[in-house]
Design an enzyme around this catalytic site. Sequence first.
Site, PDB file in Angstrom:
ATOM      1  N   LYS A   1       0.827  -1.216   0.000  1.00  0.00           N
ATOM      2  CA  LYS A   1       0.000   0.000   0.000  1.00  0.00           C
ATOM      3  C   LYS A   1       0.863   1.269   0.000  1.00  0.00           C
ATOM      4  CE  LYS A   1      -2.031  -1.036   3.892  1.00  0.00           C
ATOM      5  NZ  LYS A   1      -1.270  -2.287   4.180  1.00  0.00           N
TER       6      LYS A   1
ATOM      7  N   ARG B   1      -9.311   1.308   9.084  1.00  0.00           N
ATOM      8  CA  ARG B   1      -8.972  -0.089   9.362  1.00  0.00           C
ATOM      9  C   ARG B   1     -10.051  -0.779  10.174  1.00  0.00           C
ATOM     10  NH1 ARG B   1      -2.986   0.581   8.919  1.00  0.00           N
ATOM     11  NH2 ARG B   1      -1.962  -1.403   9.149  1.00  0.00           N
TER      12      ARG B   1
ATOM     13  N   ARG C   1      11.618  -5.721   4.650  1.00  0.00           N
ATOM     14  CA  ARG C   1      11.360  -4.264   4.504  1.00  0.00           C
ATOM     15  C   ARG C   1      12.382  -3.443   5.293  1.00  0.00           C
ATOM     16  NH1 ARG C   1       5.396  -2.066   5.218  1.00  0.00           N
ATOM     17  NH2 ARG C   1       5.401  -3.350   7.099  1.00  0.00           N
TER      18      ARG C   1
ATOM     19  N   ARG D   1      11.601  -2.084  10.941  1.00  0.00           N
ATOM     20  CA  ARG D   1      10.581  -1.774  11.944  1.00  0.00           C
ATOM     21  C   ARG D   1      10.481  -2.895  12.983  1.00  0.00           C
ATOM     22  NH1 ARG D   1       5.435  -0.127   8.316  1.00  0.00           N
ATOM     23  NH2 ARG D   1       4.423  -1.236  10.024  1.00  0.00           N
TER      24      ARG D   1
ATOM     25  N   ARG E   1      -0.410  -9.122  13.293  1.00  0.00           N
ATOM     26  CA  ARG E   1      -1.010  -8.037  12.505  1.00  0.00           C
ATOM     27  C   ARG E   1      -1.914  -8.587  11.413  1.00  0.00           C
ATOM     28  NH1 ARG E   1       4.258  -5.224  10.897  1.00  0.00           N
ATOM     29  NH2 ARG E   1       2.975  -4.119   9.391  1.00  0.00           N
TER      30      ARG E   1
HETATM   31  P1  ADP Z   1       1.315  -1.852   7.454  1.00  0.00           P
HETATM   32  O1  ADP Z   1       2.619  -1.681   6.778  1.00  0.00           O
HETATM   33  O2  ADP Z   1       1.102  -3.121   8.151  1.00  0.00           O
HETATM   34  O3  ADP Z   1       0.158  -1.536   6.595  1.00  0.00           O
HETATM   35  P2  ADP Z   1       1.150   0.596   9.043  1.00  0.00           P
HETATM   36  O4  ADP Z   1       2.387   1.378   8.982  1.00  0.00           O
HETATM   37  O5  ADP Z   1      -0.014   1.042   8.246  1.00  0.00           O
HETATM   38  O6  ADP Z   1       1.480  -0.915   8.722  1.00  0.00           O
HETATM   39  O7  ADP Z   1       0.666   0.453  10.553  1.00  0.00           O
HETATM   40  C1  ADP Z   1       1.557   0.076  11.595  1.00  0.00           C
HETATM   41  C2  ADP Z   1       0.777   0.015  12.899  1.00  0.00           C
HETATM   42  O8  ADP Z   1       0.244   1.314  13.205  1.00  0.00           O
HETATM   43  C3  ADP Z   1      -0.420  -0.916  12.910  1.00  0.00           C
HETATM   44  O9  ADP Z   1      -0.065  -2.251  13.206  1.00  0.00           O
HETATM   45  C4  ADP Z   1      -1.262  -0.286  14.026  1.00  0.00           C
HETATM   46  O10 ADP Z   1      -0.748  -0.590  15.314  1.00  0.00           O
HETATM   47  C5  ADP Z   1      -1.029   1.201  13.786  1.00  0.00           C
HETATM   48  N1  ADP Z   1      -2.046   1.760  12.873  1.00  0.00           N
HETATM   49  C6  ADP Z   1      -1.813   2.283  11.621  1.00  0.00           C
HETATM   50  N2  ADP Z   1      -2.963   2.695  11.082  1.00  0.00           N
HETATM   51  C7  ADP Z   1      -3.947   2.444  11.975  1.00  0.00           C
HETATM   52  C8  ADP Z   1      -5.362   2.617  11.982  1.00  0.00           C
HETATM   53  N3  ADP Z   1      -6.008   3.144  10.933  1.00  0.00           N
HETATM   54  N4  ADP Z   1      -6.037   2.230  13.098  1.00  0.00           N
HETATM   55  C9  ADP Z   1      -5.418   1.718  14.167  1.00  0.00           C
HETATM   56  N5  ADP Z   1      -4.095   1.497  14.210  1.00  0.00           N
HETATM   57  C10 ADP Z   1      -3.352   1.856  13.126  1.00  0.00           C
HETATM   58  P1  ADP Z   2       2.319  -1.830   3.176  1.00  0.00           P
HETATM   59  O1  ADP Z   2       2.312  -0.309   3.187  1.00  0.00           O
HETATM   60  O2  ADP Z   2       1.087  -2.400   2.555  1.00  0.00           O
HETATM   61  O3  ADP Z   2       2.623  -2.413   4.510  1.00  0.00           O
HETATM   62  P2  ADP Z   2       4.871  -1.565   1.710  1.00  0.00           P
HETATM   63  O4  ADP Z   2       4.556  -0.691   0.546  1.00  0.00           O
HETATM   64  O5  ADP Z   2       5.623  -0.961   2.826  1.00  0.00           O
HETATM   65  O6  ADP Z   2       3.509  -2.280   2.226  1.00  0.00           O
HETATM   66  O7  ADP Z   2       5.640  -2.843   1.132  1.00  0.00           O
HETATM   67  C1  ADP Z   2       6.109  -3.878   2.000  1.00  0.00           C
HETATM   68  C2  ADP Z   2       7.471  -4.364   1.510  1.00  0.00           C
HETATM   69  O8  ADP Z   2       7.314  -5.036   0.252  1.00  0.00           O
HETATM   70  C3  ADP Z   2       8.489  -3.256   1.257  1.00  0.00           C
HETATM   71  O9  ADP Z   2       9.766  -3.746   1.594  1.00  0.00           O
HETATM   72  C4  ADP Z   2       8.382  -2.996  -0.245  1.00  0.00           C
HETATM   73  O10 ADP Z   2       9.611  -2.517  -0.787  1.00  0.00           O
HETATM   74  C5  ADP Z   2       8.030  -4.366  -0.780  1.00  0.00           C
HETATM   75  N1  ADP Z   2       7.112  -4.340  -1.948  1.00  0.00           N
HETATM   76  C6  ADP Z   2       6.069  -3.509  -2.164  1.00  0.00           C
HETATM   77  N2  ADP Z   2       5.432  -3.824  -3.315  1.00  0.00           N
HETATM   78  C7  ADP Z   2       6.088  -4.908  -3.827  1.00  0.00           C
HETATM   79  C8  ADP Z   2       5.911  -5.705  -5.019  1.00  0.00           C
HETATM   80  N3  ADP Z   2       4.911  -5.474  -5.874  1.00  0.00           N
HETATM   81  N4  ADP Z   2       6.772  -6.727  -5.210  1.00  0.00           N
HETATM   82  C9  ADP Z   2       7.768  -6.982  -4.325  1.00  0.00           C
HETATM   83  N5  ADP Z   2       7.991  -6.270  -3.195  1.00  0.00           N
HETATM   84  C10 ADP Z   2       7.166  -5.237  -2.955  1.00  0.00           C
END
Ligand code: ADP
Ligand code: ADP
Length: 216
Positions: free
Chosen positions: A15, A90, A129, A162, A173
């Site tokens: 995302k 979420r 990541r 992270r 998660r």
């Molecule tokens: P991901 O890469 O898993 O999508 P995020 O960076 O979006 O992770 O979120 C990391 C953490 O921050 C989540 O596991 C949660 O603890 C918190 N968080 C992020 N967005 C939300 C939300 N919309 N509601 C509640 N907690 C959130």
């Molecule tokens: P989210 O925000 O949904 O948690 P991220 O965009 O941070 O996901 O992506 C998670 C990990 O996967 C990062 O290390 C990113 O560089 C990698 N990644 C994202 N999209 C792809 C893809 N299409 N193929 C392979 N690796 C990817």
Amino acid sequence: MATYIVLLGPPGVGKGTQAVILAQAIKLAHISSGDLFRGNIKNQTELGKLAKSYMDKGELVPDDVTIAMVRDRISQPDCKGGAILDGFPRTPKQAESLEKMLAEFGGCVDSVPYITADEAVLIERTSGRWSCRAQGHVYHQKFNPPKQAGVCDVDGSELYQRDDDKVETVTNRIHVYFEQTMPLVDYYRKLGKLIEINGVQPVEQVTNDLLAALRK
Ligand code: ADP
Ligand code: ADP
């Protein structure tokens, strides 16, 4: 009228990666609730301390503080034309609050790309990541390595893994995602706003699919 796009999908599906690219391509602000929380943790705010206690366990931060934080961000001038929301909403309560706040700004959620991948892919992506300290730019040790190991290509800051990307925490998660966030898939599908996108493709191909779907 302002355009609001919600990127939905499990942890690690891509995302954030896609939100950055789309925000540039279609000139919208990018709002990442996770980045907002991590900014608060870095600045040692009260909200940051509270959020950290949930994030470390892989749980969701409570709705009331999350909604207030996102509302504050959406009401800033750079979001006048709309935004790409990454990681919010979420929960059903967050989705309802979002509709209400966007109505106040004269808008609504326009479309909801739902990016999917199976659990093994999510674990592989989160465990490789690397994020940058300064602004949260994201890399992957195998799929999207930085030019120089440990250093952000964009701003030269240090890259770190992270705490919540440890396999045990990611597994929780993903569980939390299925329990609390999955209901939104049906919610947006019933509203006719859901667009399914296959996340198990190279980054550029996912972007192409997203842009093609959003153009419709
Ligand atoms: P991901 O890469 O898993 O999508 P995020 O960076 O979006 O992770 O979120 C990391 C953490 O921050 C989540 O596991 C949660 O603890 C918190 N968080 C992020 N967005 C939300 C939300 N919309 N509601 C509640 N907690 C959130
Ligand atoms: P989210 O925000 O949904 O948690 P991220 O965009 O941070 O996901 O992506 C998670 C990990 O996967 C990062 O290390 C990113 O560089 C990698 N990644 C994202 N999209 C792809 C893809 N299409 N193929 C392979 N690796 C990817």
